[in-house]
Scaffold this motif. Structure first.
Motif, PDB file in Angstrom:
ATOM      1  N   LEU A  75       0.812  -1.216   0.000  1.00 12.07           N
ATOM      2  CA  LEU A  75       0.000   0.000   0.000  1.00 12.07           C
ATOM      3  C   LEU A  75       0.848   1.269   0.000  1.00 12.07           C
ATOM      4  O   LEU A  75       0.573   2.212  -0.749  1.00 12.07           O
ATOM      5  N   ALA A  78       2.398   1.794  -3.340  1.00 14.52           N
ATOM      6  CA  ALA A  78       1.381   2.195  -4.314  1.00 14.52           C
ATOM      7  C   ALA A  78       1.049   3.675  -4.163  1.00 14.52           C
ATOM      8  O   ALA A  78       0.978   4.419  -5.153  1.00 14.52           O
ATOM      9  N   MET A  79       0.880   4.126  -2.919  1.00 13.76           N
ATOM     10  CA  MET A  79       0.547   5.539  -2.699  1.00 13.76           C
ATOM     11  C   MET A  79       1.738   6.443  -3.047  1.00 13.76           C
ATOM     12  O   MET A  79       1.575   7.500  -3.652  1.00 13.76           O
ATOM     13  N   GLY A  82       2.157   6.521  -6.784  1.00 16.92           N
ATOM     14  CA  GLY A  82       1.070   7.307  -7.345  1.00 16.92           C
ATOM     15  C   GLY A  82       1.289   8.798  -7.165  1.00 16.92           C
ATOM     16  O   GLY A  82       1.033   9.596  -8.082  1.00 16.92           O
ATOM     17  N   THR A 431      -2.037  -0.254 -10.015  1.00 16.88           N
ATOM     18  CA  THR A 431      -2.548   0.230  -8.730  1.00 16.88           C
ATOM     19  C   THR A 431      -1.924   1.574  -8.382  1.00 16.88           C
ATOM     20  O   THR A 431      -2.605   2.481  -7.890  1.00 16.88           O
ATOM     21  N   ALA A 432      -0.622   1.726  -8.646  1.00 18.42           N
ATOM     22  CA  ALA A 432       0.026   3.023  -8.445  1.00 18.42           C
ATOM     23  C   ALA A 432      -0.605   4.076  -9.347  1.00 18.42           C
ATOM     24  O   ALA A 432      -0.792   5.232  -8.947  1.00 18.42           O
ATOM     25  N   ARG A 434      -3.708   4.160 -10.336  1.00 16.11           N
ATOM     26  CA  ARG A 434      -5.022   4.535  -9.790  1.00 16.11           C
ATOM     27  C   ARG A 434      -4.857   5.492  -8.611  1.00 16.11           C
ATOM     28  O   ARG A 434      -5.672   6.405  -8.427  1.00 16.11           O
ATOM     29  N   TRP A 435      -3.822   5.290  -7.816  1.00 19.05           N
ATOM     30  CA  TRP A 435      -3.547   6.255  -6.743  1.00 19.05           C
ATOM     31  C   TRP A 435      -3.163   7.611  -7.331  1.00 19.05           C
ATOM     32  O   TRP A 435      -3.540   8.667  -6.801  1.00 19.05           O
ATOM     33  N   CYS A 436      -2.420   7.601  -8.433  1.00 21.57           N
ATOM     34  CA  CYS A 436      -2.090   8.846  -9.121  1.00 21.57           C
ATOM     35  C   CYS A 436      -3.367   9.582  -9.509  1.00 21.57           C
ATOM     36  O   CYS A 436      -3.491  10.798  -9.295  1.00 21.57           O
ATOM     37  N   ALA A 438      -6.274   9.311  -8.143  1.00 17.59           N
ATOM     38  CA  ALA A 438      -6.938   9.789  -6.923  1.00 17.59           C
ATOM     39  C   ALA A 438      -6.303  11.096  -6.442  1.00 17.59           C
ATOM     40  O   ALA A 438      -7.012  12.034  -6.051  1.00 17.59           O
ATOM     41  N   PHE A 439      -4.975  11.179  -6.487  1.00 14.77           N
ATOM     42  CA  PHE A 439      -4.300  12.411  -6.073  1.00 14.77           C
ATOM     43  C   PHE A 439      -4.648  13.569  -7.004  1.00 14.77           C
ATOM     44  O   PHE A 439      -4.880  14.706  -6.550  1.00 14.77           O
TER      45      PHE A 439
END
Length: 584
Positions: A75, A78-79, A82, A431-432, A434-436, A438-439
């Protein structure tokens, strides 16, 4: 706005083993519980010290493992990855709306909204691009790679010519002073016309996505693509980047003797100075040097965000010296979203032909960018599976161009900046990505962030965007390195650059082309304006010349003649080396 920078990470003998995707699928509940309740789920085996600690140019360290597009990812990694992708994209996402708003003299509230809409639209449509939804007949939507989208720099370059035409023909208001100084008035309707024209022209790229990639690559080989990207970057350096470095590109660069633009950015601004003042040059140079120092000594995390580091350093010094006007921050809303501000959607007929060319350009860029993304993600770049990724990416680009106009954002196309992040961090996991997204959506929804970006002094922004746009030009040179430079290739490039470089150096050469036509009809006048826009946009005219000559000029040299020429060149180099050795 463009972009084929990529360096494929090579395996070293010190590399840690790559984590394999989990062969035993589990329920969603069990996966989530394992992620959030265990140390391995949060941190994994990644070397975070390598990612975050500064490095010296001569240092060598153990590289972390490579994470493929569907590997299991901790996690925190990934964050973190991202966030790196989001920061690497940020300057390229905020610069176009700031430049659009400056060109059209829009108020700070509208300008701030345009920045937010660009960030939110990029986040949403990047999620679509990263998907790989199967459609009918073996077609797909999205690349299935860590592919992100942002405002195409091709649109930015073309929009400048379109807006100039609108002010020249009276579509947008302007006043002329006694000394000949032209002052532009606010023209939000021009932006609405750009969006409406972009919306209908997006169907061209949607149609092109159903052509076999090999056909597109035959029509648009590296010679065409590289020339277009080179001209996009070079024109943006001259029309925006270096002008902002000097203090602004809103009219104060002409140093008029009257009016509000005698000083930059305006006479009523904090620390207003004439364009090209040493204070402005120094602020931009500070941001520029910060990017270089970050590349030399920064950690991998900071290197991926070097543009943002340059902005931050420049803003800190500019704020301490009193060059930042905080009114845009205080007036910006705390929370915002799409459609808070709306533009009157319309079609500007003279812009149809240039925008169609823009979508052809974004198609060419998408092919190169998706190929680069596949290479750094260790995905084979040939075969039916790869062709379907190209098709899905172009289709997503085309649909994204349509939807982005509804989002009040100019066409969004595949960005290449994230390929460098993948190469450095060795994380190609979606997944990274998708965090990108989200940011990016979070940054866009927080209106104060857009207000802060709008408060950045022009000289600081110019020092950073000059580097950013020059990087686009270098990407074009990299693509041109695949050209064999036969006599035919050199002839085509010389013809294309004659128009492209000529436009760069003398931007108004084609402005008066049709002035001798008396009383043209409305339709004919629109055609004249459309042709003038194309001829006045360096990458459009250079790209058209390259495509046409590449299709009609025969390959008049045999492979044997080319080999003999290569041998002669090699012999000349050997003779030169021997002469140098004798001199030593």
């Amino acid at each position: 706005m463009s972009h084929h920078d990529v360096s494929v990470s090579s395996l070293t003998h010190k590399e840690q083993p790559s984590p394999a995707a989990n062969p035993n699928p589990r329920s969603v509940f069990n996966v989530v519980r394992q992620k959030v309740t265990t140390k391995h789920g949060w941190l994994g085996d990644y070397d975070y010290r390598w990612l975050c600690l500064p490095s010296l140019p001569t240092s060598r360290s153990k590289q972390p493992p490579f994470y493929g597009i569907d590997d299991e990812l901790p996690l925190v990694l990934a964050m973190t990855s991202g966030l790196q992708h989001a920061l690497a994209m940020l300057a390229g996402l905020i610069a176009p709306p700031i430049i659009f708003a400056s060109s059209l003299m829009l108020d700070p509230a509208t300008s701030s909204y345009m920045i937010s809409a660009s960030l939110i639209g990029s986040g949403i449509l990047s999620l679509v691009q990263m998907s790989r939804a199967k459609l009918w007949g073996g077609y797909y939507l999205g690349t299935g790679l860590l592919s992100v989208v942002g405002t195409s720099f091709a649109t930015l370059s073309t929009a400048n010519a379109i807006f100039n035409m609108m002010y020249a023909n009276g579509t947008c208001p302007s006043t002329t002073a006694a000394d000949g100084t032209v002052t532009r008035g606010p023209c939000p309707d021009a932006y609405g016309m750009l969006l409406g024209t972009s919306l209908i022209c997006a169907f061209l790229e949607i149609g092109l996505s159903f052509l076999p990639p090999r056909v597109l690559q035959r029509i648009f080989p590296p010679m065409v693509t590289g020339t277009v990207i080179l001209m996009i970057g070079a024109s943006l350096v001259g029309s925006s980047g270096i002008l902002d470095w000097g203090g602004g590109s809103n009219g104060c660069q002409a140093r008029p003797t009257s009016g509000i633009y005698q000083l930059c950015p305006t006479v009523g601004s904090l620390h207003a100075l004439p364009w090209g003042s040493p204070e402005f040059i120094g602020l931009g140079f500070l941001s520029f040097v910060s990017i270089i120092l970050t590349e030399l000594f920064g950690s991998p995390f900071l290197k991926n965000a070097s543009i943002i580091v340059g902005l931050a350093v420049g803003c800190i010094v500019a704020g301490a010296a009193g060059y930042i006007d905080g009114s845009t921050i205080t007036s910006a809303p705390a929370i915002t979203f799409l459609w808070v501000y709306r533009f009157k959607i319309d079609v500007y007929p003279p812009a149809i032909l240039p925008m169609l060319a823009v979508y052809v350009s974004t198609t060419m860029e998408a092919i190169g960018d998706i190929t680069a993304s596949a290479e750094v993600s260790r995905i084979p770049v040939e075969g039916q599976n790869f062709d379907s990724r190209i098709q899905g990416g172009i289709l997503s680009d085309g649909i994204g161009g349509f939807i982005s106009a509804l989002f009040t954002v100019t066409p969004l196309s595949v960005f290449a900046q994230n390929n460098g992040v993948i190469s450095v961090t060795r994380c190609a996991n979606r997944t990274a990505g998708r965090w990108c997204c989200a940011f990016l959506i979070l940054f866009g929804c927080l209106g104060k962030i857009s207000g802060f970006f709008l408060a950045i002094p022009n000289s600081v922004l110019g020092g950073v965007t000059t580097f950013l746009f020059a990087s686009v030009a270098v990407s074009g040179l990299r693509v041109l390195s695949y050209v064999k430079y036969t006599r035919r290739d050199r002839f085509i490039l010389a013809a294309a650059l004659s128009f492209g470089v000529g436009d760069l150096l003398v931007p108004d050469i084609f402005t008066y082309l049709f002035d001798g036509v008396n009383n043209p009809s409305k339709g004919l006048q629109g055609l004249f304006e459309s042709i003038t826009i194309v001829l006045s946009t360096p990458f459009l005219i250079a790209g058209i010349v390259t495509v046409v000559l590449n299709l009609i000029l025969p390959h008049d040299r045999s492979q044997q003649d080319e080999d003999e020429e290569d041998v002669r060149v090699g012999q000349d180099l050997e003779i030169q080396m021997l002469d140098q050795e004798r001199m030593v």
